[in-house]
Design a protein around this motif. Structure first.
Motif, short mmCIF file in Angstrom:
data_model
loop_
_atom_site.label_atom_id
_atom_site.label_comp_id
_atom_site.label_asym_id
_atom_site.label_seq_id
_atom_site.Cartn_x
_atom_site.Cartn_y
_atom_site.Cartn_z
N GLY A 291 0.45 -1.07 -0.09
CA GLY A 291 -0.21 0.27 0.20
C GLY A 291 0.46 1.14 -0.08
O GLY A 291 1.56 2.00 -0.83
N SER A 292 0.74 1.73 1.18
CA SER A 292 1.47 3.21 1.77
C SER A 292 3.11 2.70 2.24
O SER A 292 3.69 3.65 2.13
N GLY A 293 3.20 2.09 2.49
CA GLY A 293 4.08 0.93 3.73
C GLY A 293 5.95 0.96 2.48
O GLY A 293 6.32 2.38 3.26
N ILE A 294 5.82 0.40 1.95
CA ILE A 294 7.26 0.46 1.15
C ILE A 294 7.89 1.70 0.00
O ILE A 294 8.12 2.57 -0.14
N PHE A 295 6.47 2.75 0.64
CA PHE A 295 6.46 4.70 -0.17
C PHE A 295 7.51 5.52 0.95
O PHE A 295 7.91 6.37 0.86
N LEU A 296 6.65 4.81 2.13
CA LEU A 296 7.06 5.71 3.60
C LEU A 296 7.91 5.56 4.69
O LEU A 296 8.51 6.02 4.95
N SER A 297 7.32 3.90 4.74
CA SER A 297 8.24 3.56 6.00
C SER A 297 9.62 3.36 6.10
O SER A 297 10.41 3.24 6.85
N PRO A 298 10.83 3.61 4.41
CA PRO A 298 11.95 3.24 5.07
C PRO A 298 12.19 4.31 5.69
O PRO A 298 13.80 3.75 6.65
N LYS A 299 12.06 5.67 6.13
CA LYS A 299 12.36 6.69 6.79
C LYS A 299 12.64 6.25 7.73
O LYS A 299 13.20 7.06 8.66
N SER A 300 11.26 5.66 8.95
CA SER A 300 11.14 5.29 9.89
C SER A 300 11.40 4.15 10.47
O SER A 300 12.37 4.45 11.80
N VAL A 301 12.18 3.45 9.39
CA VAL A 301 12.91 2.08 10.10
C VAL A 301 14.37 2.65 9.83
O VAL A 301 14.77 2.13 11.18
N LEU A 302 14.65 2.97 9.23
CA LEU A 302 16.25 3.83 8.90
C LEU A 302 16.67 5.09 10.33
O LEU A 302 17.75 4.37 10.90
N GLU A 303 15.20 6.20 10.57
CA GLU A 303 15.76 6.82 11.97
C GLU A 303 16.14 5.71 12.63
O GLU A 303 16.48 6.45 13.37
N ASN A 304 15.71 4.47 13.26
CA ASN A 304 15.71 3.71 14.44
C ASN A 304 16.54 2.64 14.26
O ASN A 304 16.76 2.65 15.11
N ALA A 305 16.83 2.71 13.04
CA ALA A 305 17.82 0.86 12.54
C ALA A 305 19.64 1.57 12.99
O ALA A 305 20.25 1.65 13.97
N GLY A 306 19.27 3.03 12.95
CA GLY A 306 20.71 3.66 12.99
C GLY A 306 21.62 3.56 12.01
O GLY A 306 22.34 4.89 11.58
N SER A 307 21.08 2.41 10.89
CA SER A 307 22.42 2.17 9.73
C SER A 307 21.59 1.44 8.73
O SER A 307 20.84 0.92 8.72
N VAL A 308 22.12 1.66 7.72
CA VAL A 308 21.85 0.99 6.08
C VAL A 308 21.71 -0.75 6.78
O VAL A 308 20.92 -1.51 6.32
N THR B 36 -1.91 2.69 -3.18
CA THR B 36 -2.81 3.04 -1.90
C THR B 36 -3.95 3.43 -2.61
O THR B 36 -5.40 2.36 -2.02
N PHE B 37 -4.39 3.26 -3.67
CA PHE B 37 -6.38 3.51 -4.60
C PHE B 37 -6.65 1.45 -4.76
O PHE B 37 -7.74 1.33 -3.39
N GLY B 38 -5.18 0.62 -5.33
CA GLY B 38 -5.67 -0.34 -4.61
C GLY B 38 -5.53 -1.29 -3.42
O GLY B 38 -6.68 -2.28 -2.72
N GLY B 39 -4.92 -0.46 -2.15
CA GLY B 39 -4.85 -1.10 -1.30
C GLY B 39 -6.29 -1.08 -0.39
O GLY B 39 -6.96 -1.18 0.14
N VAL B 40 -7.03 0.54 -0.15
CA VAL B 40 -8.16 1.08 -0.23
C VAL B 40 -9.55 -0.07 -0.64
O VAL B 40 -10.02 -0.60 0.24
N ASN B 41 -8.74 -0.80 -2.14
CA ASN B 41 -10.47 -1.40 -3.08
C ASN B 41 -10.41 -2.77 -1.81
O ASN B 41 -10.62 -3.12 -1.26
N GLY B 42 -8.92 -4.01 -1.52
CA GLY B 42 -8.15 -4.80 -0.99
C GLY B 42 -9.07 -5.06 0.25
O GLY B 42 -9.80 -5.31 0.99
N GLY B 43 -8.86 -3.22 1.36
CA GLY B 43 -9.24 -3.62 2.36
C GLY B 43 -11.21 -3.47 2.40
O GLY B 43 -11.74 -4.11 3.21
N CYS B 44 -11.98 -3.02 1.47
CA CYS B 44 -13.32 -2.57 1.38
C CYS B 44 -13.92 -4.13 1.05
O CYS B 44 -14.75 -5.23 1.99
N LEU B 45 -12.36 -4.89 0.28
CA LEU B 45 -13.01 -6.25 0.10
C LEU B 45 -13.36 -7.66 1.50
O LEU B 45 -14.32 -7.78 1.21
N SER B 46 -11.89 -6.89 1.58
CA SER B 46 -11.73 -8.14 2.73
C SER B 46 -12.22 -7.86 4.56
O SER B 46 -12.72 -8.57 4.88
N LEU B 47 -12.25 -6.67 4.72
CA LEU B 47 -12.49 -5.67 5.91
C LEU B 47 -14.26 -6.09 5.96
O LEU B 47 -14.71 -5.99 7.48
#
Length: 516
Positions: A73-90, A342-353
């Protein structure tokens, strides 16, 4: 609750007696049954011998598409920042991404065993209901229905809206108007709800198309990054573990990584709609999770090849920054890719949740109208509309992410409890038919890791966890009044019945029937 309410290893016995769904007292009038005129005159409205129920329409490819499309969904496009900030290294960031993928795979395999043993839709709710009873299942349902699912849907839909509008406001000092984002969010939720109400095959086709689109977008990132590395740009991989962090920081890094892998359990919400679930459910899981893990690891290698750690940490959308640095005039590809994802992620959420609400109502823990099906379309129309309504309500909440933070502990607690139920059933009911039977160490490891995440999340954000616990506790009085208390006043029962019949006539919906 009686075990017969959940089917065990029998795909034709997943439906409770529809005459008793949601009944508080035995004298409550039966649900309204629409006449032939109400159902319409189309020949496909009610084929002879075709029961009004959710149909088994999801094949192996649809299952893979749903899992991959919901995870990416949006995670792989947004989460690398938070992972790096807390992990500290590549290097430590890459370890987090790999371990998060393996952890998600173990959890998904545990759910494959549960899903082929307890052949009921509803995911962890159904598993907790069968293993531990009505009250724990209702608490999970209460928090999931009111907060976790609708806020998650709204956040993903708002991300879609932002990235659709963002190319028209390229200057950082002139962000898109907030009202535009919120209106487009509502449009996105309403449109995809309509598609899911109209036809399950339509919804799966939308999911298939946008899953292919988002995977292709990530392949563009991966190939571009690998080409960049082959050109000799390896400076960001020198001393990969320098400045690595540990302790609670690593726990927070895993939260970021696991957020990007979230939704691996969504196919289990649709178990009753999968063709040959004994085969297709485990195969869909077994293909999807390794595929997503490989894509995620390679995408992060591409990010680190093009962006320095400092550039990545200063970026609010890593994929967009990646595109701006590498693609020049074609940088608009990245925000479009995030929007499609993210559009596909919302559709998958509608379908399953929406199936969670449907199953909860079928078990008598939500209003009975939520367990009904549109006569012609064979879709759970009331639960889909209710899902959309709650999500739209959260569009107008200013700090919606904070609400989701309150219940991060509850997400892992619920999933961990479901797998703990798997361990309990191994002991309490060893003779249950189990088409898939994992090594006992896998669910033990997964439950222990879930407890670690809950404890570390509580230590990292004690006040958020406390607020989440207090809101969760409101589910107990609701349970005792709405579910446990059977002899309600007749006036209240009659009012509920009148409203239900009115909604049945408006939407042409009836309780699910058993197969002939």
């Amino acid at each position: 609750m009686d075990d017969s309410n959940v089917a065990i290893a029998d795909p034709q016995n997943t439906t409770v007696d529809s005459d008793n769904i949601g009944s508080d007292i035995s004298s409550e009038p039966p649900p309204y049954s629409p006449s032939r005129e109400d159902q319409g005159t189309d020949s496909d409205a009610r084929p002879s011998g075709d029961a009004i129920r959710l149909q088994q329409q999801l094949g192996l490819y649809n299952g893979i598409s749903l899992i991959v499309g919901c995870i990416i969904g949006s995670g792989i496009f947004l989460s690398p920042k938070s992972v790096l900030e807390n992990a500290g290294s590549v290097g430590m960031s890459m370890v987090v991404w790999v371990v998060s993928g393996v952890f998600s795979l173990i959890g998904a395999l545990c759910f494959a065993e549960l899903g082929t043993t307890i052949l009921a839709s509803g995911g962890e709710y159904s598993y907790i209901l069968y293993a531990f009873g009505s009250l724990p299942a209702f608490i999970v349902l209460w928090v999931t229905v009111l907060i976790i699912n609708p806020t998650g849907q709204t956040i993903v839909a708002m991300t879609f809206a932002y990235y659709v509008i963002q190319p028209f406001y390229p200057h950082p000092d002139c962000p898109p108007p907030d009202i535009f984002i919120r209106l487009l969010t509502i449009l996105c939720l309403a449109l995809l709800t309509f598609v899911n109400c109209w036809s399950v095959p339509w919804a799966t086709k939308v999911q298939d198309v946008f899953t292919i689109a988002k995977v292709l977008a990530l392949l563009v990132i991966i190939v571009s990054g690998l080409v960049y590395i082959c050109m000799g740009h390896t400076e960001n991989f020198q001393e990969p573990f320098k400045n690595s962090k540990g302790g609670s920081d690593i726990a927070l890094a895993f939260y970021g990584g696991l957020f990007a892998y979230a939704a691996w359990n969504y196919l289990n919400y649709l178990t009753e709609e999968i063709k040959n679930p004994y085969r297709n459910l485990p195969w869909a899981i077994g293909v999807s999770l390794p595929l997503v893990t490989i894509i995620y690891v390679l995408a992060n290698i591409a990010y680190f090849a093009v962006l320095t750690p400092e550039e990545l940490e200063n970026s609010n959308a890593v994929a967009v920054t990646f595109g701006e640095k590498l693609f020049g005039p074609m940088a608009w590809i990245m925000p479009v890719s995030v929007a499609m994802s993210t559009f596909g992620g919302v559709n998958g959420g509608c379908l399953s949740l929406s199936r969670l609400f449907f199953v909860g109502a079928r078990e008598g823990q939500l209003p009975s109208v939520m367990s009904m099906i549109q006569v012609k379309r064979k879709t759970p129309l009331p639960s889909l509309i209710f899902t959309c309504f709650l999500s739209i309500m959260y569009v107008f909440v200013e700090k919606i992410e904070t609400l989701l933070n309150y219940f991060s502990f509850m997400t892992w607690l619920a999933i961990g409890a479901a797998v703990a139920g798997q361990l309990y059933l191994r002991w309490a009911k060893p003779d249950l038919p189990r088409p898939i039977k994992l090594n006992i160490m896998l669910p033990i490891i997964f439950v222990g890791a879930c407890l670690f995440l809950v404890v570390m999340g509580t230590i990292a954000a004690p006040m958020d966890t406390l607020i989440g616990v207090l809101i969760t506790l409101t589910g107990f009085p609701v349970y005792f009044i709405g579910v446990w208390w059977k002899k309600k006043p007749k006036c209240l029962v009659q009012f509920s019945h009148t409203v239900t019949v009115f909604l049945q006539k408006v939407f042409i919906i009836v309780p699910q029937e058993k197969e002939d």
